[in-house]
Structure formats: C-alpha cells, structure tokens
Enzyme design. Structure first.
Site, PDB file in Angstrom:
ATOM      1  N   ALA A  49      -4.726   7.094  -4.563  1.00 14.36           N
ATOM      2  CA  ALA A  49      -3.348   6.650  -4.779  1.00 14.36           C
ATOM      3  C   ALA A  49      -3.410   5.124  -4.942  1.00 14.36           C
ATOM      4  O   ALA A  49      -3.187   4.365  -3.999  1.00 14.36           O
ATOM      5  CB  ALA A  49      -2.474   7.048  -3.602  1.00 14.36           C
ATOM      6  N   SER A  94       0.847  -1.194   0.000  1.00 13.91           N
ATOM      7  CA  SER A  94       0.000   0.000   0.000  1.00 13.91           C
ATOM      8  C   SER A  94       0.883   1.244   0.000  1.00 13.91           C
ATOM      9  O   SER A  94       2.056   1.170  -0.350  1.00 13.91           O
ATOM     10  CB  SER A  94      -0.946  -0.021   1.210  1.00 13.91           C
ATOM     11  N   ASN A  95       0.335   2.385   0.387  1.00 12.22           N
ATOM     12  CA  ASN A  95       1.081   3.655   0.409  1.00 12.22           C
ATOM     13  C   ASN A  95       0.448   4.555   1.465  1.00 12.22           C
ATOM     14  O   ASN A  95      -0.627   4.241   1.987  1.00 12.22           O
ATOM     15  CB  ASN A  95       1.053   4.302  -0.982  1.00 12.22           C
ATOM     16  N   PRO A  96       1.109   5.695   1.802  1.00 12.82           N
ATOM     17  CA  PRO A  96       0.639   6.485   2.954  1.00 12.82           C
ATOM     18  C   PRO A  96      -0.494   7.477   2.667  1.00 12.82           C
ATOM     19  O   PRO A  96      -0.742   8.370   3.482  1.00 12.82           O
ATOM     20  CB  PRO A  96       1.895   7.246   3.396  1.00 12.82           C
ATOM     21  N   SER A  97      -1.212   7.338   1.549  1.00 13.72           N
ATOM     22  CA  SER A  97      -2.313   8.260   1.272  1.00 13.72           C
ATOM     23  C   SER A  97      -3.331   8.228   2.429  1.00 13.72           C
ATOM     24  O   SER A  97      -3.766   7.161   2.844  1.00 13.72           O
ATOM     25  CB  SER A  97      -3.007   7.853  -0.027  1.00 13.72           C
TER      26      SER A  97
END
Ligand code: C5P
Length: 218
Positions: free
Chosen positions: A97, A30-33
């Site tokens: 994102a 995943s990502n920090p959005s």
C-alpha cells in the site's frame, strides 16, 4: 500444490506493507496496511518452491521463513529496491500500500510545530508497479486494488492502465476483511474475462488461491 508444482524454481518479487513518507524524523504520511497479505503470499510461494524476494515497508511482522527480505521506509526506497531485483525475477506481485503523496520538503531535524505551518505541500510518489510493468518483457506482473466503491470497474481500469497480467480486487469498506485484518475476501480479474472469487478466508488461504490463479496463467 506442492514443491514440484509450477512455482518451483520461479523467482518471485513481492512488495508488502505500507510506506512512510517523512516530513521530518518523527512525522510521516502513511496508511494502516499491516503487511499480512504480502507476507502470506511470500510464505506460500516459498512453501511451493519459489525463490522469494520480499521488499517490505515498515511492519510489525517477523521475517517470513525461507524468504529474502529487504526492509525499506519510503516509496522511493521501495522503487529503488524493486528496480535492483526486477530484472532477476519471473513474477512481480505488488501488494504494498504505497503512499500516493509525499511532502515536497523533508527536514533532517524535528521541526517545531509553530515552524511547520498548517498547509503541507505534497507531490505524487512514483507508481512502482506501473513503472516496472512498462518494462516487463515476458515477466508476469500482478497488482492489487483496494477500493471502497466501484470495486471491479476500478480494478479492471487499473489493470489496463498499469499493464498488469492480473489484478486482485479487495473491498476495504468491510472492516472484517482487507487491510489490517487477519481475513480477506478478494476477486481476481484477468484481461480476457478471467475471474476468480476467494474468501472470506484467512490471508494464508487467500494467498494459496492467488498463487493457483497466477500459476494457471504462467
Ligand atoms: O493506484 P492504486 O494505488 O490503487 O494501485 C494499487 C496497486 O498499485 C497495488 O498493486 C500497489 O502495490 C501498486 N502501487 C505501486 N506504487 C504506487 C502506488 C500503487 O506499486 N506508488
């Protein structure tokens, strides 16, 4: 701009947040959005009288008031939810994102670390906004570009490649703005040299400027 403005009665579809691409029930890419920019756009559109559908990846945010929300986990689920809603919308704003890759194999049970190995085989996810923009007809499609280098050139290339009507370029190399922060600074680009710079400002105020730009082009 008020409830009687150009967004009144428009059907708006917004994607927000990250996606999670699971390897097994407890591990994912995943990502920090945080979802804040997309939720701010949803709230601002609703305040201007639009009918807002928000398709959101996992976030810690509360459901925005006056907005229909569907929560999803993966890019594939986000695409399916957006496909169901796209024909009934006038404007798509793709803020999510979306993870670019997912594990080729997804296990239904938690795997022991010894059995996974140290090399993960990945495959690309489908580009949601590009897929929908390819069938957009007279719908207005807006994308985001989060970059750390060559911000405006990359964003302009992305706008053309994905057949977007506007792109919101976001320099995520500055930790004070973008991604998980409360403030943002963006440059909005259009195909014919259209260019608007906004911020640094709170994301709700940036959202207002983005809707002004969209409304001026509808
Ligand atoms: O190519 P890139 O990920 O930088 O493009 C960003 C834009 O494309 C954003 O509007 C994002 O929501 C959208 N996107 C998408 N589906 C993907 C990847 C990106 O809708 N799989």
């Amino acid at each position: 701009m008020s409830r009687g403005g150009p967004l009144r009665g428009r059907r708006v579809l917004i994607t927000a947040g990250p996606t999670r691409e699971h390897l097994d029930p407890v591990r994912f890419l995943s990502n920090p959005s945080s979802g804040r920019m997309g939720y701010a756009l949803a709230e601002e559109a609703a305040a201007r009288g639009a009918r807002v559908m928000l398709v959101s990846g996992p976030t810690a945010l509360e459901d925005p008031a006056g907005v229909e929300i569907e929560r999803v986990t993966s890019a594939a689920e986000m695409l399916a939810a957006c496909r169901r809603r796209f024909t009934a919308c006038d404007v798509l704003v793709a803020v999510a994102a979306v993870a670019d890759f997912r594990p080729v194999r997804r296990y239904g049970e938690k795997q022991r670390k010894e059995s996974i190995g140290l090399t993960l085989e990945l495959e690309p996810t489908t580009d949601i906004v590009a897929t929908l923009a390819a069938e957009k007809g007279d719908r207005f499609v807006v994308g985001f570009a989060a970059e750390t280098t060559d911000l405006l050139d990359s964003a302009a290339a992305k706008m053309e490649r994905k057949r977007l009507d506007l792109i919101v370029a976001n320099d995520v190399s500055d930790p004070a703005v973008g991604f998980a922060s409360a403030d943002n600074r963006v440059v909005i680009l259009g195909p014919d040299g259209f260019r608007v710079e906004l911020g640094p400002a709170p994301k709700r105020s940036i959202a207002g400027g983005i809707w002004d730009a969209i409304a001026s082009r509808l």
